[in-house]
Design a protein around this motif. Structure first.
Motif, mmCIF file in Angstrom:
data_model
loop_
_atom_site.group_PDB
_atom_site.id
_atom_site.type_symbol
_atom_site.label_atom_id
_atom_site.label_comp_id
_atom_site.label_asym_id
_atom_site.label_seq_id
_atom_site.Cartn_x
_atom_site.Cartn_y
_atom_site.Cartn_z
ATOM 1 N N PRO A 86 -3.835 -0.451 -4.393
ATOM 2 C CA PRO A 86 -3.060 -0.188 -3.168
ATOM 3 C C PRO A 86 -2.715 1.295 -2.960
ATOM 4 C CG PRO A 86 -1.903 -1.689 -4.678
ATOM 5 C CD PRO A 86 -3.016 -1.076 -5.437
ATOM 6 N N PRO A 129 6.622 2.935 8.525
ATOM 7 C CA PRO A 129 6.779 2.862 7.070
ATOM 8 C C PRO A 129 7.953 3.740 6.628
ATOM 9 C CG PRO A 129 5.081 4.450 7.622
ATOM 10 C CD PRO A 129 5.544 3.864 8.927
ATOM 11 N N THR A 161 0.404 0.803 6.040
ATOM 12 C CA THR A 161 1.100 1.059 4.781
ATOM 13 C C THR A 161 2.596 0.923 4.989
ATOM 14 O OG1 THR A 161 1.364 2.627 2.973
ATOM 15 C CG2 THR A 161 1.330 3.571 5.151
ATOM 16 N N ASP A 162 3.349 0.627 3.914
ATOM 17 C CA ASP A 162 4.801 0.623 4.114
ATOM 18 C C ASP A 162 5.481 1.771 3.361
ATOM 19 O OD1 ASP A 162 5.151 -2.463 2.221
ATOM 20 O OD2 ASP A 162 4.560 -0.458 1.605
ATOM 21 N N LYS A 186 0.834 -1.200 0.000
ATOM 22 C CA LYS A 186 0.000 0.000 0.000
ATOM 23 C C LYS A 186 0.877 1.262 0.000
ATOM 24 C CE LYS A 186 -3.189 2.386 3.046
ATOM 25 N NZ LYS A 186 -3.806 2.353 4.374
ATOM 26 N N ILE A 187 0.522 2.229 -0.811
ATOM 27 C CA ILE A 187 1.186 3.540 -0.809
ATOM 28 C C ILE A 187 0.176 4.580 -0.382
ATOM 29 C CG2 ILE A 187 2.411 5.287 -2.142
ATOM 30 C CD1 ILE A 187 3.166 3.291 -4.147
ATOM 31 N N ALA A 188 0.502 5.357 0.633
ATOM 32 C CA ALA A 188 -0.411 6.413 1.079
ATOM 33 C C ALA A 188 0.184 7.776 0.756
ATOM 34 C CB ALA A 188 -0.658 6.285 2.571
#
Ligand SMILES: NC(=O)c1ccc[n+]([C@@H]2O[C@H](COP(=O)([O-])OP(=O)(O)OC[C@H]3O[C@@H](n4cnc5c(N)ncnc54)[C@H](OP(=O)(O)O)[C@@H]3O)[C@@H](O)[C@H]2O)c1
Length: 288
Positions: A45, A106, A78-79, A19-21
């Motif tokens: 993601p 992250p 998220t990472d 996941k990218i936030a």
């Protein structure tokens, strides 16, 4: 999550995608998200947090990514967190995401101009921070971005950050954070130098009798063609310049005037002034 996706013209990309936030969904975030999607990254993601509903709707509609107003919720699980807010909003945003970020640790990729990695890492409880300085043409996918990471950040994380910035153009790494001020002066402010050159070439051409619109078109296409030659041949700019300058010719006449006016020295001073101003702005921001 392992995702296999088909990118137009790129063949099958097989990549592990976590996941990218994105925190902040403005111009730069939209360009990055758009660039990633065009390169075949799956939308699922990608999460973008932005306080403005219109911004969120635009991102969801254009790219099919998930959006939300709550920053802390966006960065949960998220990472990779991409910090894409204005410098003056960093402190408030870090306050909102600190608890979550310091728990899940992250990688934080910050594209915020003038805010240091130590500042952000400290605000977020000591996480890995990579700083990127993109420039305006990144909005068209033709950016030049410099990245900086502290020594403790792993190669895997560096690659991850670079992949994101590669989506909007060329990337390079610098090895001291002080060089970010020079990057700001060279490529950050750089587009303006080339716009000025185009403007001056247009003015000079039109003063000598060309239609202004024609002079502008010639100037723009010449800038584009020269940049392409420098990039695609890989030859040094000195060699390229010499190849188009025959002795006693027209180009030599123009270059002699520029060298006599000490254009190199003027340019060195101009870029140094931008670098000094970048350092000064960063200090002002840190003191607030
Ligand atoms: N654009 C460039 O060419 C460029 C080049 C180099 C570096 N940068 C850096 O990249 C960063 C982003 O630039 P940008 O051009 O994308 O700016 P921008 O279009 O103003 O985007 C910032 C976004 O973050 C939102 N935001 C503000 N406060 C927030 C909060 N508390 N939580 C979540 N989102 C929030 C803003 O919403 P509001 O509109 O409501 O404020 C806006 O949508 C800046 O730090 C800039 O210095 C940009």
């Amino acid at each position: 999550v392992t995702a296999d996706t088909q990118a137009p013209g790129d063949g099958v990309i097989s990549t592990r995608v976590g996941k990218i936030a994105f925190v902040g969904g403005g111009n730069m975030a939209q360009s990055l998200v758009g660039g990633l999607i065009r390169r075949g990254w799956p939308a699922r993601p990608i999460v973008v947090a932005d306080p403005v509903a219109a911004q969120r709707e635009k991102l969801a509609r254009l790219f099919g990514v998930r959006t939300m107003a709550d920053n802390a919720r966006a960065v949960d699980d998220t990472d990779l967190v991409v910090l894409a807010v204005k410098p003056q909003d960093v402190a408030a945003v870090c306050d909102q995401i600190r608890d979550t970020v310091s728990r899940i640790r992250p990688l934080v990729l910050s594209i915020v101009a003038g805010v240091g990695t130590t500042d952000i890492a400290t605000r977020l409880g000591g996480v890995d921070v990579i700083r990127a300085m993109p420039n305006r043409p990144a909005l068209l996918g033709s950016g030049a971005t410099a990245l900086y990471a502290t020594a403790s950040v792993s190669d895997v994380r560096r690659t991850r950050a670079q992949e994101v910035m590669d989506a909007v153009g060329t990337t390079v790494w610098v090895d001291t954070e002080a060089q970010m001020d020079v990057v700001t002066a060279v490529s950050g402010s750089g587009p303006a130098y080339f716009f000025l050159l185009i403007e001056m070439l247009e003015e000079a051409g039109s003063a000598l009798g060309l239609d202004a619109a024609i002079a502008r078109r010639l100037a723009i296409e010449t800038a584009h063609g020269a940049a392409r030659m420098a990039r695609e041949t890989g030859a040094s700019p000195v060699l390229l310049r010499e190849q188009v300058t025959s002795s006693g010719g027209t180009t030599a006449a123009a270059l002699a005037v520029l060298e006599d006016a000490r254009v190199r020295d003027i340019f060195r001073r101009a870029v140094a002034a931008a670098a000094a101003r970048s350092a000064e702005l960063a200090r002002e921001l840190a003191d607030r």
